[in-house]
Design a protein around this motif. Structure first.
Motif, short mmCIF file in Angstrom:
data_model
loop_
_atom_site.label_atom_id
_atom_site.label_comp_id
_atom_site.label_asym_id
_atom_site.label_seq_id
_atom_site.Cartn_x
_atom_site.Cartn_y
_atom_site.Cartn_z
N ASP A 197 0.85 -1.20 0.00
CA ASP A 197 0.00 0.00 0.00
C ASP A 197 0.88 1.25 0.00
O ASP A 197 1.58 1.52 0.98
CB ASP A 197 -0.92 -0.01 1.23
N SER A 198 0.80 2.02 -1.09
CA SER A 198 1.68 3.19 -1.23
C SER A 198 1.25 4.35 -0.33
O SER A 198 2.01 5.28 -0.10
CB SER A 198 1.69 3.66 -2.68
N ALA A 199 0.01 4.28 0.17
CA ALA A 199 -0.49 5.39 0.99
C ALA A 199 -0.22 5.19 2.48
O ALA A 199 -0.52 6.07 3.29
CB ALA A 199 -1.99 5.55 0.76
N VAL A 200 0.31 4.03 2.82
CA VAL A 200 0.53 3.73 4.24
C VAL A 200 2.02 3.56 4.51
O VAL A 200 2.68 2.76 3.85
CB VAL A 200 -0.22 2.44 4.65
N GLU A 201 2.49 4.30 5.48
CA GLU A 201 3.91 4.20 5.82
C GLU A 201 4.19 2.84 6.45
O GLU A 201 3.44 2.37 7.32
CB GLU A 201 4.29 5.31 6.79
N ASP A 202 5.25 2.20 6.01
CA ASP A 202 5.66 0.89 6.52
C ASP A 202 4.55 -0.16 6.39
O ASP A 202 4.41 -1.04 7.24
CB ASP A 202 6.09 0.98 7.99
N ALA A 203 3.78 -0.05 5.31
CA ALA A 203 2.71 -1.04 5.09
C ALA A 203 3.31 -2.42 4.86
O ALA A 203 4.34 -2.56 4.20
CB ALA A 203 1.86 -0.64 3.88
N VAL A 227 -5.20 -4.48 -1.96
CA VAL A 227 -4.43 -3.25 -1.74
C VAL A 227 -4.74 -2.25 -2.85
O VAL A 227 -4.63 -2.56 -4.04
CB VAL A 227 -2.93 -3.55 -1.71
N ASN A 228 -5.12 -1.04 -2.46
CA ASN A 228 -5.40 0.00 -3.45
C ASN A 228 -4.12 0.72 -3.83
O ASN A 228 -3.26 0.98 -3.00
CB ASN A 228 -6.39 1.02 -2.87
#
Lengths: 254, 218
Positions: A197-203, A227-228
Motif C-alpha cells: 500500500d503506497s499510501a501507508v507508511e511501513d505497510a 491493496v489500493n
C-alpha cells in the motif's frame, strides 16, 4: 452491456442473497458479477453474506469414504502438469466437472497463454481480437474481455536484465503478469509478487501469489489483492511462497 | 455488549460460579486458538499445494473434504453423486490453488463456495437430464416439504437447524429451497407462489438474520 444496463437489471441489492446461494441463472450471475465490480457496497454485502454460507458449511460436515481420496490423489499424480497449469492460468471458471473437461480446457488454455506471451507489447489490441474470436462461454473469453478493458493499468517493474508488466483492471480481481529476463530458479525457490500500500507508511506487503518461468518467459495471472494503488515488488522465496518477503527483492515498480 | 448477570444459584457459591465462568472463557479462547491455527494451517498447505506438493494437498484434503462432502450430501442427497462431486471439487481446488488470495477471504469460505456451486450445478444438471429422459410420472422435483423434512431430521446440524427454525417461515422456506434444494430464486418464487422480487428479498433478509445467529454471535 453498460453500467446503466446492469443497474437497471438489479435495481437494488436484493439479489445479493440469491447470488450467494447460487440461486441465479448463469447469465444473471455474470451480470451480477459485473455490477459487483463497480459497486463496492454490493461487493461488501456479498462478502458479509458469504460468511453465513461459510458458517453453515461447518454444521454440515460429513466424512467421505476413503476411496474418493484415493481416486483424487491418484488423478493428481497422473496429471503432473496440473499444478503448473494452475499457476499459469488463474482465470478459470468453476464449472469444470470432469477430468475429461479439465484436459480439454487445459489444451485451450495453453493456446491462449502462448498468445498472451507473444502479445506482450500490444496485448490490448490483440486480446480485443481474441475476445471477438472466442465463444462467450469459454474461460478464455473471460481473460480476453478483461484484458481488452480500456481501463487497464500497467505497471512496469524493471532491473538490469529483466522486465515485468503487471496489468490490473478496476473491475477484476486478477493481476496479469507478462515479462522476461529473470534468471531461472531451482525447484526449491519461486518468484513471489507482493502488493504494498503506497499510501501507508511501513505497510506490510500482501502476497499476490507465486509464479515461475516458462521457457524463460513470465506468463501468469495472479490475484490483484485488496491493496489500493499498490507498489508492486517481486522477491525470491522458498517454493510455495512465504507469508511475508524473506528473500531478495529482484523487481519493484517505480 | 454487556452480558446480563446470571441469577444467583442457591446451590452454587461464588467460587464455583467464578470457576465456571473462567472455564467457559478458557474454552472460548481455546476454540478460537484452534480455529486460528487451523486457518493458518490451511493457508500454508494450500500454498504448498499450489507449488505441486502432493503431501500438502493430501493433508489439505483431509481437512476440507468433510466440508465439501457435507455440502454435496445435503444438496444432492444421493451418496454416489455426492462422492463424484467431492472428487470434482477437490480436483478443482488442486488446480485453482495458486489463485487463492488470503486477503480476499478464508480458505474455508473459498472451499464452501466452490463446493456449493458445484453441487447446485450438479443437481440442476441431474434435474435437467431426468426431465428430458424420464416419463412425467418419475418427476424428481424437490419440493419444500422434502427439503424441510430432511433438515429437521438432520441432528448433526445442531445450531444451524435451530437458527433456521428461528427464522420467519417465509424466509426459512426460501433459503431451504435455494441452499439445500439448489433452486434458483425464480424456481423458489414459482414453488411458493410469490413474486420473484419477493423471493430475492426473503432470501437476502433470511441470510442477514442467519448472519447474526451464526457469525456475529458465534
Amino acid at each position: 452491456m453498460t453500467i446503466s444496463d446492469i443497474g437497471d437489471k438489479f435495481e437494488n441489492n436484493d439479489a445479493a442473497g440469491a447470488f450467494v446461494l447460487n440461486a441465479m441463472s448463469p447469465d444473471e450471475r455474470e451480470t451480477f458479477q459485473q455490477r459487483m465490480g463497480v459497486d463496492p457496497d454490493l461487493r461488501s454485502e456479498v462478502d458479509e453474506l458469504r460468511k453465513v454460507t461459510e458458517a453453515m458449511s461447518l454444521y454440515l460436515l460429513e466424512e467421505p469414504p476413503p476411496t474418493v481420496k484415493d481416486a483424487v490423489m491418484s488423478l493428481i499424480l497422473s496429471e503432473p502438469q496440473l499444478d503448473r497449469i494452475a499457476s499459469e492460468s488463474t482465470v478459470v471458471s468453476e464449472d469444470l466437472a470432469t477430468v475429461a473437461v479439465l484436459s480439454e480446457r487445459r489444451a485451450i488454455r495453453r493456446g491462449s497463454l502462448a498468445a498472451l506471451s507473444a502479445m506482450a507489447a500490444a496485448f490490448l489490441v490483440i486480446v480485443g481480437f481474441v475476445a471477438l474470436d472466442t465463444p462467450s462461454s469459454t474461460v478464455d473469453d473471460q481473460i480476453a474481455a478483461a484484458l481488452a478493458d480500456p481501463m487497464a493499468s500497467v505497471e512496469v517493474l524493471q532491473n538490469e536484465t529483466g522486465m515485468l508488466r503487471v496489468i490490473t483492471l478496476p473491475n477484476s480481481e486478477d493481476a496479469v503478469l507478462v515479462g522476461s529476463g529473470l534468471p531461472a530458479l531451482d525447484d526449491a525457490q519461486t518468484y513471489q509478487l507482493w502488493a504494498i500500500d503506497s499510501a501507508v507508511e511501513d505497510a506490510a506487503p500482501v502476497s499476490a501469489g507465486t509464479f515461475d518461468l516458462s521457457d524463460g518467459e513470465i506468463r501468469a495471472i495472479l490475484r490483484r489483492t485488496s491493496v489500493n494503488d499498490p507498489v508492486w515488488a517481486v522477491s525470491i522465496e522458498p517454493a510455495g511462497g512465504s507469508p511475508q518477503p524473506t528473500g531478495e527483492i529482484v523487481l519493484i515498480s517505480a | 455488549m454487556a452480558i446480563p448477570a446470571k441469577k444467583p444459584d442457591p446451590d452454587d457459591d461464588a467460587g464455583s460460579s467464578n470457576l465456571k465462568a473462567s472455564s467457559l472463557a478458557q474454552d472460548i479462547r481455546t476454540r478460537e486458538v484452534e480455529r486460528q491455527e487451523r486457518s493458518e494451517r490451511l493457508v500454508m498447505l494450500l500454498a504448498l499445494a499450489a507449488d505441486g506438493n502432493h503431501d500438502a494437498f493430501s493433508e489439505f484434503y483431509d481437512l476440507v473434504s468433510p466440508i465439501v462432502f457435507g455440502i454435496a450430501r445435503r444438496v444432492l442427497v444421493d451418496r454416489s453423486l455426492a462422492e463424484e462431486t467431492l472428487q470434482d471439487v477437490m480436483l478443482e481446488l488442486w488446480r485453482q490453488a495458486p489463485r487463492f488470495d488470503q486477503a480476499a477471504g478464508s480458505v474455508t469460505g473459498w472451499v464452501s463456495t466452490i463446493a456449493h456451486r458445484r453441487a447446485v450445478d450438479r443437481v440442476r444438471s441431474e434435474q435437467s437430464h431426468r426431465n428430458r429422459h424420464e416419463a412425467e410420472a418419475l418427476k424428481v422435483e424437490i419440493d419444500f416439504d422434502s427439503v424441510a423434512e430432511a433438515i429437521e431430521g438432520d441432528f448433526e446440524m445442531g445450531r444451524l437447524r435451530e437458527a433456521l427454525t428461528d427464522l420467519p417461515a417465509a424466509q426459512r422456506e426460501s433459503i431451504l429451497l435455494a441452499y439445500f434444494g439448489g433452486k434458483t430464486y425464480r424456481d423458489v418464487a414459482a414453488e411458493l407462489g410469490i413474486a420473484e422480487g419477493t423471493a430475492k428479498t426473503r432470501i437476502r433478509d433470511g441470510l442477514q438474520k442467519l448472519r447474526f445467529a451464526l457469525v456475529e454471535v458465534g
